[in-house]
Design a protein around this motif. Structure first.
Motif, PDB file in Angstrom:
ATOM      1  N   ASP A   1     -25.021   7.718  10.529  1.00  0.00           N
ATOM      2  CA  ASP A   1     -23.846   8.550  10.582  1.00  0.00           C
ATOM      3  C   ASP A   1     -23.435   7.934   9.346  1.00  0.00           C
ATOM      4  O   ASP A   1     -22.801   8.604   8.831  1.00  0.00           O
ATOM      5  N   SER A   2     -22.902   6.550   9.151  1.00  0.00           N
ATOM      6  CA  SER A   2     -22.784   5.701   8.025  1.00  0.00           C
ATOM      7  C   SER A   2     -23.020   5.950   6.753  1.00  0.00           C
ATOM      8  O   SER A   2     -22.722   4.976   6.276  1.00  0.00           O
ATOM      9  N   GLU A   3     -24.573   5.575   7.609  1.00  0.00           N
ATOM     10  CA  GLU A   3     -25.569   6.079   6.361  1.00  0.00           C
ATOM     11  C   GLU A   3     -25.484   4.577   5.768  1.00  0.00           C
ATOM     12  O   GLU A   3     -25.519   3.643   4.472  1.00  0.00           O
ATOM     13  N   SER A   4     -25.869   3.457   6.076  1.00  0.00           N
ATOM     14  CA  SER A   4     -25.246   2.526   6.699  1.00  0.00           C
ATOM     15  C   SER A   4     -26.029   1.490   7.197  1.00  0.00           C
ATOM     16  O   SER A   4     -27.208   2.154   7.685  1.00  0.00           O
ATOM     17  N   THR A   5     -26.555   0.306   6.408  1.00  0.00           N
ATOM     18  CA  THR A   5     -27.332  -0.491   7.275  1.00  0.00           C
ATOM     19  C   THR A   5     -26.506  -1.070   8.764  1.00  0.00           C
ATOM     20  O   THR A   5     -25.292  -0.998   8.345  1.00  0.00           O
ATOM     21  N   LEU A   6     -27.545  -1.600   9.336  1.00  0.00           N
ATOM     22  CA  LEU A   6     -26.698  -2.254  10.445  1.00  0.00           C
ATOM     23  C   LEU A   6     -26.318  -3.581  10.240  1.00  0.00           C
ATOM     24  O   LEU A   6     -25.183  -3.939  10.715  1.00  0.00           O
ATOM     25  N   ILE A   7     -26.844  -3.852   9.458  1.00  0.00           N
ATOM     26  CA  ILE A   7     -26.651  -5.573   9.540  1.00  0.00           C
ATOM     27  C   ILE A   7     -26.194  -6.086   7.613  1.00  0.00           C
ATOM     28  O   ILE A   7     -26.911  -4.973   7.519  1.00  0.00           O
ATOM     29  N   ARG A   8     -24.988  -6.593   7.589  1.00  0.00           N
ATOM     30  CA  ARG A   8     -24.777  -6.693   5.813  1.00  0.00           C
ATOM     31  C   ARG A   8     -25.417  -7.806   5.476  1.00  0.00           C
ATOM     32  O   ARG A   8     -25.748  -7.354   4.386  1.00  0.00           O
TER      33      ARG A   8
ATOM     34  N   GLY B   1     -37.062  -6.157   9.095  1.00  0.00           N
ATOM     35  CA  GLY B   1     -37.175  -5.404   9.117  1.00  0.00           C
ATOM     36  C   GLY B   1     -35.924  -4.372   8.853  1.00  0.00           C
ATOM     37  O   GLY B   1     -35.340  -5.237   8.234  1.00  0.00           O
ATOM     38  N   LEU B   2     -35.544  -3.331   9.167  1.00  0.00           N
ATOM     39  CA  LEU B   2     -34.464  -2.852   8.416  1.00  0.00           C
ATOM     40  C   LEU B   2     -34.048  -1.203   9.011  1.00  0.00           C
ATOM     41  O   LEU B   2     -35.166  -0.702   9.593  1.00  0.00           O
ATOM     42  N   VAL B   3     -33.084  -1.986   9.962  1.00  0.00           N
ATOM     43  CA  VAL B   3     -32.519  -0.332  10.952  1.00  0.00           C
ATOM     44  C   VAL B   3     -31.144   0.072  10.476  1.00  0.00           C
ATOM     45  O   VAL B   3     -30.330  -0.388   9.873  1.00  0.00           O
ATOM     46  N   ILE B   4     -31.088   1.279  10.469  1.00  0.00           N
ATOM     47  CA  ILE B   4     -30.582   2.349   9.269  1.00  0.00           C
ATOM     48  C   ILE B   4     -29.803   3.142  10.130  1.00  0.00           C
ATOM     49  O   ILE B   4     -29.848   3.954  11.487  1.00  0.00           O
ATOM     50  N   ASP B   5     -28.053   3.133   9.762  1.00  0.00           N
ATOM     51  CA  ASP B   5     -26.866   3.698  10.669  1.00  0.00           C
ATOM     52  C   ASP B   5     -26.785   5.103  10.573  1.00  0.00           C
ATOM     53  O   ASP B   5     -26.121   4.783   9.142  1.00  0.00           O
TER      54      ASP B   5
ATOM     55  N   GLU C   1     -27.693  -4.905  17.802  1.00  0.00           N
ATOM     56  CA  GLU C   1     -28.887  -4.003  18.838  1.00  0.00           C
ATOM     57  C   GLU C   1     -28.507  -2.755  18.191  1.00  0.00           C
ATOM     58  O   GLU C   1     -28.206  -2.020  17.441  1.00  0.00           O
ATOM     59  N   PHE C   2     -30.105  -2.237  18.504  1.00  0.00           N
ATOM     60  CA  PHE C   2     -29.725  -0.708  18.456  1.00  0.00           C
ATOM     61  C   PHE C   2     -31.404  -0.142  19.643  1.00  0.00           C
ATOM     62  O   PHE C   2     -31.456  -1.345  20.283  1.00  0.00           O
TER      63      PHE C   2
END
Ligand code: YRO
Length: 316
Positions: free
Chosen positions: A202-209, A196-200, A61-62
């Motif tokens: 802080d971690s400079e990473s995608t939310l899902i793998r 879609g693409l969701v990015i975090d 979730e975001f």
């Protein structure tokens, strides 16, 4: 107050039930749905064989909704055949979602489901992979037509299709023409807008793998597209084809908006995942309260009666 609705010959106590996907895969989840106030039980899309699905994290979730790339984890169609049959005592409609990896997989499953006199309906998921390099079935109108023709020939019960969202009036027209010739009883709009693409940050990473972070989007963010797809298909489809609305429903007002736009029933995905099985009672109660405030006693008094904004002289 009367919230009863029908889907073909099937009776529902109220118009709110679960979307296929969230919390409808395991025995425990299906039992929780049976015990909840969901007006029907719809199972996770099934395939011929059991699938583990994609590596985790595969649902997150975001702030504006959810993203998923589950990869169709399910226990195989025979499991849903047995589990749904065992839930008959709860006396609510039992619906199986079918999403074979190929036309022949669907054929095999539909033949088996056709033999079940206790099953109320099938929702055929058209967001299923086709040949690699081609778009998903729902975005390939010729392929959609063939899948529906085969499903209609093999399954004689109430049959619906779950559609991806469309964003162009030419595409709505083309799909509506296919649907109007298909013999399906209902359509469910919409599956999650894909990729879609969701990015975090802080971690400079995608939310899902899975899929380098790309996934289907659910929740608040997609409600305008669920509403537009329900509205446009209500305008274009033969009146006997009913519509189930889904996308971003989290309040009684959201349910009301979908019914106004022309939906006959609605499903809840992301908000069910967030809130759990208490949500069905809350949404049915909130819809009832809203109807009371507006002096409506039946859904038919406002269903499919959306107005277009009137003209004004000032502002944009
Ligand atoms: O990943 C899924 O299992 C999934 N997620 C969705 O949001 N909608 C779907 O229809 C499905 C199952 C189908 C597919 C995306 C894996 C092809």
């Amino acid at each position: 107050m009367n919230l009863n609705v029908s889907l073909a010959n099937i009776k529902f106590d109220h118009p709110v039930f679960n979307a296929s996907g969230p919390l409808c895969t395991t025995k425990e989840e299906l039992l929780a749905l049976a015990r909840s106030n969901s007006s029907a039980i719809l199972s996770k899309s099934c395939t011929l064989e059991k699938r583990d699905g994609n590596p985790k994290p595969r649902y997150k979730e975001f702030d504006l909704g959810s993203i998923n790339s589950m990869g169709l984890p399910n226990q195989g169609y025979e499991f849903y055949l047995e589990e749904l049959e065992s839930l008959q005592e709860f006396q609510k409609p039992l619906i199986a979602s079918v999403s074979g990896m190929s036309q022949s997989e669907n054929a095999h499953m539909l033949r088996a489901f056709d033999k079940c006199n206790w099953l109320d309906a099938i929702e055929l998921n058209l967001s299923c992979p086709n040949v690699i390099g081609k778009p998903q079935v729902g975005y390939d109108f010729q392929e959609s037509k063939e899948r529906m023709r085969e499903a209609r020939a093999l399954y004689r019960g109430v049959l619906g299709v779950k559609l991806p969202p469309y964003f162009d009036f030419a595409h709505f027209l083309e799909m509506a023409e296919v649907l109007n010739q298909s013999g399906v009883n209902f359509v469910t709009c919409i599956n999650s807008p894909g990729n879609g693409l969701v990015i975090d940050a802080d971690s400079e990473s995608t939310l899902i793998r899975p899929k380098d972070g790309f996934g289907g989007i659910g929740g608040k963010l997609i409600k305008p597209f669920g509403l537009s797809n329900v509205r446009k298909f209500r305008e274009l489809l033969n009146p006997e084809i009913q519509i189930i609305g889904v996308g971003g429903i989290a309040s009684g007002t959201d349910v009301f908006e979908y019914l106004l736009a022309g939906a006959d029933l609605v499903q809840v995905g992301t908000a069910f995942m967030q809130e759990g099985s208490g949500i069905f009672e809350r949404l049915a109660t909130e819809l009832q309260e809203l109807m009371k405030n507006k002096n409506y006693s039946e859904i038919s008094q406002f269903q499919n009666q959306l107005k277009t904004a009137g003209p004004v002289e000032s502002g944009y």
